[in-house]
Design a protein around this motif. Structure first.
Motif, PDB file in Angstrom:
ATOM      1  N   SER A 119       0.828  -1.206   0.000  1.00  0.00           N
ATOM      2  CA  SER A 119       0.000   0.000   0.000  1.00  0.00           C
ATOM      3  C   SER A 119       0.861   1.253   0.000  1.00  0.00           C
ATOM      4  O   SER A 119       0.643   2.192  -0.787  1.00  0.00           O
ATOM      5  N   LEU A 120       1.853   1.283   0.893  1.00  0.00           N
ATOM      6  CA  LEU A 120       2.729   2.450   0.959  1.00  0.00           C
ATOM      7  C   LEU A 120       3.526   2.623  -0.331  1.00  0.00           C
ATOM      8  O   LEU A 120       3.782   3.745  -0.777  1.00  0.00           O
ATOM      9  N   TYR A 121       3.934   1.504  -0.944  1.00  0.00           N
ATOM     10  CA  TYR A 121       4.695   1.575  -2.189  1.00  0.00           C
ATOM     11  C   TYR A 121       3.840   2.168  -3.308  1.00  0.00           C
ATOM     12  O   TYR A 121       4.294   3.046  -4.061  1.00  0.00           O
ATOM     13  N   LEU A 122       2.586   1.718  -3.427  1.00  0.00           N
ATOM     14  CA  LEU A 122       1.707   2.249  -4.462  1.00  0.00           C
ATOM     15  C   LEU A 122       1.381   3.716  -4.213  1.00  0.00           C
ATOM     16  O   LEU A 122       1.280   4.511  -5.155  1.00  0.00           O
ATOM     17  N   LEU A 123       1.208   4.097  -2.937  1.00  0.00           N
ATOM     18  CA  LEU A 123       0.983   5.505  -2.620  1.00  0.00           C
ATOM     19  C   LEU A 123       2.184   6.355  -3.014  1.00  0.00           C
ATOM     20  O   LEU A 123       2.035   7.489  -3.478  1.00  0.00           O
ATOM     21  N   SER A 124       3.395   5.787  -2.835  1.00  0.00           N
ATOM     22  CA  SER A 124       4.606   6.530  -3.195  1.00  0.00           C
ATOM     23  C   SER A 124       4.719   6.730  -4.703  1.00  0.00           C
ATOM     24  O   SER A 124       5.403   7.647  -5.171  1.00  0.00           O
ATOM     25  N   ALA A 176       2.305   7.341 -15.186  1.00  0.00           N
ATOM     26  CA  ALA A 176       1.099   6.531 -15.377  1.00  0.00           C
ATOM     27  C   ALA A 176       1.462   5.094 -15.740  1.00  0.00           C
ATOM     28  O   ALA A 176       0.872   4.135 -15.223  1.00  0.00           O
ATOM     29  N   LEU A 177       2.441   4.932 -16.619  1.00  0.00           N
ATOM     30  CA  LEU A 177       2.876   3.592 -17.002  1.00  0.00           C
ATOM     31  C   LEU A 177       3.494   2.858 -15.816  1.00  0.00           C
ATOM     32  O   LEU A 177       3.307   1.647 -15.652  1.00  0.00           O
ATOM     33  N   THR A 178       4.220   3.592 -14.968  1.00  0.00           N
ATOM     34  CA  THR A 178       4.817   2.992 -13.767  1.00  0.00           C
ATOM     35  C   THR A 178       3.733   2.422 -12.862  1.00  0.00           C
ATOM     36  O   THR A 178       3.850   1.294 -12.367  1.00  0.00           O
ATOM     37  N   ILE A 179       2.687   3.188 -12.647  1.00  0.00           N
ATOM     38  CA  ILE A 179       1.595   2.730 -11.785  1.00  0.00           C
ATOM     39  C   ILE A 179       0.909   1.503 -12.383  1.00  0.00           C
ATOM     40  O   ILE A 179       0.656   0.512 -11.693  1.00  0.00           O
ATOM     41  N   TRP A 180       0.616   1.571 -13.692  1.00  0.00           N
ATOM     42  CA  TRP A 180      -0.072   0.446 -14.327  1.00  0.00           C
ATOM     43  C   TRP A 180       0.767  -0.826 -14.298  1.00  0.00           C
ATOM     44  O   TRP A 180       0.254  -1.924 -14.055  1.00  0.00           O
ATOM     45  N   LEU A 181       2.065  -0.703 -14.533  1.00  0.00           N
ATOM     46  CA  LEU A 181       2.930  -1.878 -14.511  1.00  0.00           C
ATOM     47  C   LEU A 181       2.990  -2.491 -13.116  1.00  0.00           C
ATOM     48  O   LEU A 181       2.954  -3.716 -12.959  1.00  0.00           O
ATOM     49  N   ALA A 182       3.056  -1.645 -12.083  1.00  0.00           N
ATOM     50  CA  ALA A 182       3.077  -2.143 -10.706  1.00  0.00           C
ATOM     51  C   ALA A 182       1.776  -2.860 -10.368  1.00  0.00           C
ATOM     52  O   ALA A 182       1.779  -3.926  -9.736  1.00  0.00           O
ATOM     53  N   PHE A 185       1.304  -6.796  -9.317  1.00  0.00           N
ATOM     54  CA  PHE A 185       0.656  -7.228  -8.080  1.00  0.00           C
ATOM     55  C   PHE A 185      -0.481  -8.212  -8.378  1.00  0.00           C
ATOM     56  O   PHE A 185      -0.652  -9.206  -7.659  1.00  0.00           O
ATOM     57  N   TYR A 186      -1.252  -7.930  -9.417  1.00  0.00           N
ATOM     58  CA  TYR A 186      -2.345  -8.833  -9.773  1.00  0.00           C
ATOM     59  C   TYR A 186      -1.808 -10.209 -10.170  1.00  0.00           C
ATOM     60  O   TYR A 186      -2.292 -11.249  -9.709  1.00  0.00           O
ATOM     61  N   ALA A 187      -0.807 -10.224 -11.054  1.00  0.00           N
ATOM     62  CA  ALA A 187      -0.242 -11.498 -11.502  1.00  0.00           C
ATOM     63  C   ALA A 187       0.377 -12.266 -10.336  1.00  0.00           C
ATOM     64  O   ALA A 187       0.252 -13.499 -10.244  1.00  0.00           O
ATOM     65  N   MET A 188       1.039 -11.556  -9.440  1.00  0.00           N
ATOM     66  CA  MET A 188       1.666 -12.221  -8.306  1.00  0.00           C
ATOM     67  C   MET A 188       0.626 -12.837  -7.377  1.00  0.00           C
ATOM     68  O   MET A 188       0.826 -13.922  -6.836  1.00  0.00           O
ATOM     69  N   ASP A 189      -0.496 -12.153  -7.198  1.00  0.00           N
ATOM     70  CA  ASP A 189      -1.558 -12.714  -6.359  1.00  0.00           C
ATOM     71  C   ASP A 189      -2.082 -14.025  -6.937  1.00  0.00           C
ATOM     72  O   ASP A 189      -2.367 -14.965  -6.188  1.00  0.00           O
ATOM     73  N   PHE A 190      -2.238 -14.089  -8.243  1.00  0.00           N
ATOM     74  CA  PHE A 190      -2.698 -15.331  -8.873  1.00  0.00           C
ATOM     75  C   PHE A 190      -1.693 -16.459  -8.622  1.00  0.00           C
ATOM     76  O   PHE A 190      -2.074 -17.587  -8.290  1.00  0.00           O
ATOM     77  N   ALA A 191      -0.409 -16.163  -8.785  1.00  0.00           N
ATOM     78  CA  ALA A 191       0.616 -17.186  -8.586  1.00  0.00           C
ATOM     79  C   ALA A 191       0.722 -17.607  -7.127  1.00  0.00           C
ATOM     80  O   ALA A 191       0.901 -18.797  -6.817  1.00  0.00           O
ATOM     81  N   ILE A 192       0.608 -16.654  -6.198  1.00  0.00           N
ATOM     82  CA  ILE A 192       0.666 -16.976  -4.770  1.00  0.00           C
ATOM     83  C   ILE A 192      -0.470 -17.915  -4.394  1.00  0.00           C
ATOM     84  O   ILE A 192      -0.288 -18.877  -3.646  1.00  0.00           O
ATOM     85  N   ASN A 193      -1.670 -17.634  -4.898  1.00  0.00           N
ATOM     86  CA  ASN A 193      -2.809 -18.494  -4.593  1.00  0.00           C
ATOM     87  C   ASN A 193      -2.614 -19.901  -5.147  1.00  0.00           C
ATOM     88  O   ASN A 193      -3.035 -20.882  -4.521  1.00  0.00           O
ATOM     89  N   CYS A 194      -1.975 -20.010  -6.280  1.00  0.00           N
ATOM     90  CA  CYS A 194      -1.699 -21.322  -6.864  1.00  0.00           C
ATOM     91  C   CYS A 194      -0.746 -22.124  -5.974  1.00  0.00           C
ATOM     92  O   CYS A 194      -0.964 -23.308  -5.704  1.00  0.00           O
ATOM     93  N   ILE A 195       0.319 -21.484  -5.501  1.00  0.00           N
ATOM     94  CA  ILE A 195       1.267 -22.168  -4.610  1.00  0.00           C
ATOM     95  C   ILE A 195       0.584 -22.574  -3.313  1.00  0.00           C
ATOM     96  O   ILE A 195       0.744 -23.697  -2.820  1.00  0.00           O
TER      97      ILE A 195
END
Length: 551
Positions: free
Chosen positions: A38-43, A113-119, A123-133
């Protein structure tokens, strides 16, 4: 169920460590995301109301990924086994996402804007992979341990998760750029580097030392693995026919996680804003950026206290809890008590004393939910960093129970049902089975390796002809991956609720504060505290259902 050798007094500890150490590495990654995401995205320039929407990644991935991976891995016929292919592939995906998150600015250059979208995408892709593990790891534990070892297995899993939490929040508190400059030039870069190395190492240990017997393909499996939509349809139609014990657990989880998600995602931010609010004023010469940096570390310290508390309780609590799956072992031990030596009789006395102080898993769960709700509601009166830190640390007890008791009950139910069906099939007694009355035993005794009759069935979860979901193709019993996937649905749905509710609350206050000259840190802390209190009210409902579960 036979994928690993049966634990003994000498091999049991090593087996539990090998089975669960990857959950510790995964939890380190999760603590980095929840504690500092959260703090990273706010930054990066995101609004707080938009950040809360980013955390919809968790429920979206959990709602689809865990049930889907559960049923597909149940029917996986790869040479590596059913669970390990999914664990290994998802680990690679998590590491790639961590690299992108740590070096987002470097990858996008001067495009905010591109930095925010890439982050956000990372995060979305990582959540999918974490749930799989996570889905595969939990199913691997259930697959690998007999009924009376399920409690010990889930207890060790909670300890590893607690250790991962402690390590994650400790790393966030330290000045990592100064200590480990070769891993990155920013705090987030060093954090993601450490998380990647730790995850790869722990997953390698689990996969190497926890072999699986490859599943032979049967005609009944050919359609299940080939259609993801059909697999998901099978899962959600099976929810109605869950065993009663698992239905009760799911209902409790639905309300309890409405409280947990705001705590996990905003605990650090809450303390950080409290710190800035209490250190801003007359006589202060520090810039707002310096204050927020120290506030972030104060939040990390509070979450570290919570993680350390959780780890300590995960070691202590299993000594004072009992479950039904170990009752027959105690009955056998009492039968042999007359032939014990003096030392053995002394140990029996100590065990009886321990049993006298023990409580049931359901009652311990109810107490933890009540404590959590009180802690969240006490944010009404707490206005200092020290007070908030004590409240967060107290929640370590609640977290230790949350990551242990539900999975223990589910693991027992699955393993016990499958043992009963296997026993009935071997004896030619049809598909019915009968309750077996037995006495209580503290869970921690399961780890001593002294039990006999590990596969002895104790009682059934439902009637003789109760319909049950998604049976294993090879055994005819309940499939661990499918059941755990269904259970996870009731964990991730609350995150939809909390993410949308918190986004609306934050958006309301942002709109109300547009007419003001500033939005003070004390006001922002108050906004987060409001979301935490709503979670505390929901935990009261969960505690009530946990009380009903015990009765």
């Amino acid at each position: 169920m036979d994928s690993l050798p049966r634990p003994t007094a000498t091999s049991g500890l090593a087996q539990y460590l090998a089975l669960t150490v990857a959950l510790g590495g995964l939890q380190f990654v999760w603590s980095v995301e929840t504690g500092f995401g959260s703090l990273y995205l706010l930054s990066l320039g995101m609004k707080k109301s938009h950040v809360s929407l980013v955390w919809l990644a968790g429920p979206l991935s959990g709602l689809v990924t865990q049930p889907l991976v559960g049923i597909l891995s149940d029917n996986c016929t790869a040479k590596l086994g059913r669970r390990r292919p999914y664990i290994i592939g998802s680990t690679v995906a998590v590491v790639l996402c961590l690299i992108v998150i740590g070096w987002t600015r470097e990858l996008t250059g001067s495009w905010p804007a591109l930095t925010i979208w890439l982050a956000v995408i990372a995060f979305y892709a990582m959540d999918f992979a974490i749930n799989c593990i996570q889905a595969s790891m939990r199913a691997l534990i259930v697959d690998s341990l007999p009924t009376s070892r399920q409690d010990a297995g889930t207890a060790w899993a909670s300890r590893m998760i607690g250790a991962g939490n402690v390590a994650g929040y400790l790393m966030g508190f330290l000045d990592l750029v100064r200590l480990l400059p070769f891993l990155g030039s920013t705090h987030m870069q060093v954090l993601t580097s450490i998380a990647s190395l730790l995850l790869v190492t722990t997953v390698a240990i689990t996969c190497y030392f926890s072999p699986e017997i490859p599943l032979a393909r049967s005609p009944a499996q050919s359609g299940v693995g080939g259609s993801s939509l059909r697999a998901l349809g099978t899962i959600f139609t099976s929810i109605r026919s869950l065993p009663v014990a698992i239905k009760d657990v799911c209902r409790i989880q639905l309300f309890s996680w409405i409280g947990w998600f705001p705590f996990l995602f905003y605990g650090t931010t809450y303390v950080a804003h409290l710190y800035v609010a209490t250190h801003t004023g007359a006589g202060s010469t520090d810039s707002s950026a310096d204050l927020m940096e120290r506030g972030t570390r104060a939040g990390s310290l509070a979450m570290f206290a919570y993680a350390a508390s959780s780890l300590g309780f995960s070691v202590i609590l299993p000594v004072f809890a009992y479950s039904s799956a170990s009752r027959s072992a105690l009955r056998q031990r009492r039968y042999r008590a007359g032939t014990l030596s003096t030392l053995g009789q002394l140990r029996q006395v100590l065990r009886k004393t321990q049993r006298a102080a023990s409580i049931s898993l359901s009652k311990m769960w109810m107490i933890s939910l009540a404590v959590f709700s009180v802690a969240m509601l006490l944010t009404f009166v707490v206005s200092t960093v020290r007070g908030a830190t004590w409240l967060i640390a107290a929640c370590g007890f609640c977290w230790a129970v949350t990551i242990w008791v539900p999975f223990s009950i589910i693991g027992e139910t699955i393993s016990e049902f499958n043992s009963s069906e296997r026993s009935m099939r071997d004896e030619g007694r049809g598909d019915g089975y009968f309750p077996v009355d037995s006495a209580d035993i503290p869970m921690e005794e399961l780890a001593t390796g002294e039990q006999e009759g590990d596969d002895q069935p104790e009682y059934g979860f439902g009637g003789r002809n109760e319909d049950v979901p998604q049976r294993s193709s090879n055994t005819g019993g309940l499939s661990a991956g499918t059941i755990l996937g269904i259970h996870n649905v009731f964990i991730v749905v609350p995150q939809f609720i909390t993410a949308l509710a918190s986004s609306l609350i934050f958006a309301f206050f942002e709109h109300a504060n547009d007419s003001k000259s500033e939005n003070s840190d004390s006001q922002q802390a108050h906004e987060i505290a409001l979301v935490l209190r709503l979670g505390g009210i929901s935990s009261v409902v969960a505690a009530y259902y946990a009380w009903k579960l015990g009765h």
